[in-house]
Write a protein that holds these residues in place. Structure first.
Motif, PDB file in Angstrom:
ATOM      1  N   LEU A  75      15.110 142.128   4.536  1.00 59.71           N
ATOM      2  CA  LEU A  75      14.918 142.507   5.934  1.00 59.71           C
ATOM      3  C   LEU A  75      14.415 143.948   5.939  1.00 59.71           C
ATOM      4  O   LEU A  75      15.167 144.879   5.663  1.00 59.71           O
ATOM      5  N   LEU A  76      13.136 144.106   6.206  1.00 58.73           N
ATOM      6  CA  LEU A  76      12.496 145.421   6.135  1.00 58.73           C
ATOM      7  C   LEU A  76      12.735 146.229   7.404  1.00 58.73           C
ATOM      8  O   LEU A  76      13.110 147.394   7.345  1.00 58.73           O
ATOM      9  N   LEU A  77      12.474 145.592   8.530  1.00 57.59           N
ATOM     10  CA  LEU A  77      12.618 146.234   9.832  1.00 57.59           C
ATOM     11  C   LEU A  77      13.170 145.221  10.819  1.00 57.59           C
ATOM     12  O   LEU A  77      12.833 144.029  10.743  1.00 57.59           O
ATOM     13  N   TYR A  78      13.977 145.690  11.743  1.00 57.93           N
ATOM     14  CA  TYR A  78      14.468 144.851  12.836  1.00 57.93           C
ATOM     15  C   TYR A  78      14.248 145.643  14.113  1.00 57.93           C
ATOM     16  O   TYR A  78      15.014 146.561  14.427  1.00 57.93           O
ATOM     17  N   GLY A  79      13.149 145.344  14.799  1.00 55.44           N
ATOM     18  CA  GLY A  79      12.776 146.113  15.967  1.00 55.44           C
ATOM     19  C   GLY A  79      12.700 147.586  15.617  1.00 55.44           C
ATOM     20  O   GLY A  79      12.229 147.962  14.553  1.00 55.44           O
ATOM     21  N   HIS A  80      13.206 148.402  16.494  1.00 56.71           N
ATOM     22  CA  HIS A  80      13.254 149.846  16.240  1.00 56.71           C
ATOM     23  C   HIS A  80      14.672 150.282  15.877  1.00 56.71           C
ATOM     24  O   HIS A  80      14.991 151.471  15.936  1.00 56.71           O
ATOM     25  N   HIS A  81      15.490 149.324  15.492  1.00 57.55           N
ATOM     26  CA  HIS A  81      16.893 149.600  15.191  1.00 57.55           C
ATOM     27  C   HIS A  81      17.068 150.230  13.814  1.00 57.55           C
ATOM     28  O   HIS A  81      16.313 149.947  12.893  1.00 57.55           O
ATOM     29  N   ALA A 136      11.174 141.217  13.833  1.00 60.94           N
ATOM     30  CA  ALA A 136      11.619 141.744  12.546  1.00 60.94           C
ATOM     31  C   ALA A 136      10.521 141.479  11.529  1.00 60.94           C
ATOM     32  O   ALA A 136       9.716 140.565  11.685  1.00 60.94           O
ATOM     33  N   TYR A 137      10.506 142.298  10.485  1.00 58.99           N
ATOM     34  CA  TYR A 137       9.598 142.090   9.361  1.00 58.99           C
ATOM     35  C   TYR A 137      10.444 141.773   8.137  1.00 58.99           C
ATOM     36  O   TYR A 137      11.424 142.462   7.850  1.00 58.99           O
ATOM     37  N   ILE A 138      10.047 140.723   7.430  1.00 55.04           N
ATOM     38  CA  ILE A 138      10.771 140.261   6.249  1.00 55.04           C
ATOM     39  C   ILE A 138       9.812 140.265   5.060  1.00 55.04           C
ATOM     40  O   ILE A 138       8.711 139.713   5.145  1.00 55.04           O
ATOM     41  N   GLY A 139      10.241 140.873   3.957  1.00 55.76           N
ATOM     42  CA  GLY A 139       9.483 140.847   2.711  1.00 55.76           C
ATOM     43  C   GLY A 139       9.930 139.666   1.872  1.00 55.76           C
ATOM     44  O   GLY A 139      11.127 139.368   1.797  1.00 55.76           O
ATOM     45  N   VAL A 161       4.608 139.622   3.366  1.00 57.32           N
ATOM     46  CA  VAL A 161       5.483 140.043   4.450  1.00 57.32           C
ATOM     47  C   VAL A 161       5.182 139.159   5.644  1.00 57.32           C
ATOM     48  O   VAL A 161       4.018 138.805   5.892  1.00 57.32           O
ATOM     49  N   ILE A 162       6.245 138.785   6.357  1.00 59.99           N
ATOM     50  CA  ILE A 162       6.080 138.016   7.588  1.00 59.99           C
ATOM     51  C   ILE A 162       6.711 138.775   8.746  1.00 59.99           C
ATOM     52  O   ILE A 162       7.651 139.553   8.565  1.00 59.99           O
ATOM     53  N   LYS A 163       6.164 138.548   9.915  1.00 61.94           N
ATOM     54  CA  LYS A 163       6.758 139.066  11.142  1.00 61.94           C
ATOM     55  C   LYS A 163       7.385 137.883  11.853  1.00 61.94           C
ATOM     56  O   LYS A 163       6.749 136.836  12.004  1.00 61.94           O
TER      57      LYS A 163
END
Length: 171
Positions: free
Chosen positions: A105-111, A11-14, A65-67
């Motif tokens: 929560l910017l992205l969570y996998g490809h979900h 996941a990517y978190i801002g 941003v962190i992964k």
């Protein structure tokens, strides 16, 4: 975390802060996130100073941003993020107002998620240079859907929000 445990999802978190010691709040949020044994920080972007967006009568933000790699479901990760915000004194009294820490929560996998409390990908991510610049700095080409579109968006947005490199990541 057990060293043999394999984390299942990324996941990517801002992160953003514009109250008091902004760098402290960014670092402390990362530390508190990583205290959860089901979360491992795998990449951190540089830190950028950015002009506020929306409510502009406030101090500039520091953003990054962190992964992360995680075994948590999106809702569990989001709940943990909210608890970190609360531990760090986040107050929600003005929309887009000043804050000790903001975790998105910017992205969570490809979900793709469309829940009342959680939309993923983050609905305003593609409109914000202060998110796209650090995200694209650390993103793996294969990890972000529509990477070409986001790269195009950042060329259109760069500079419009006063995004300035603050501290280069030395990882």
């Amino acid at each position: 975390m057990d060293s043999t445990q394999v984390l299942k999802e990324f996941a990517y978190i801002g992160l953003g802060s514009n109250i008091e010691d902004r760098e402290f709040y960014l670092a402390e949020a990362i530390r508190l996130l990583q205290e959860n044994p089901d979360i491992q920080i795998s990449r951190c972007s540089s830190i950028y100073e950015t002009d506020p967006v929306g409510y502009t009568d406030q101090a500039a933000f520091l953003n990054r941003v962190i992964k992360v790699e995680t075994n948590l479901k999106p809702s569990e990760l989001f709940k943990h993020m909210l608890s970190v915000e609360q531990l760090l004194g986040r107050v929600r009294d003005i929309r887009f107002g000043p804050r000790t820490i903001d975790l998105d929560l910017l992205l969570y996998g490809h979900h793709q998620l469309d829940q009342p409390e959680l939309l993923v990908p983050h609905p305003r991510m593609a409109e914000r240079a202060f998110v796209l610049i650090p995200l694209l700095e650390i993103a793996d080409e294969n990890s972000i859907p529509a990477m070409d579109i986001l790269k195009h968006n950042v060329t259109e947005l760069a500079g419009k929000e006063g995004v300035k490199l603050w501290i280069t990541n030395n990882n």
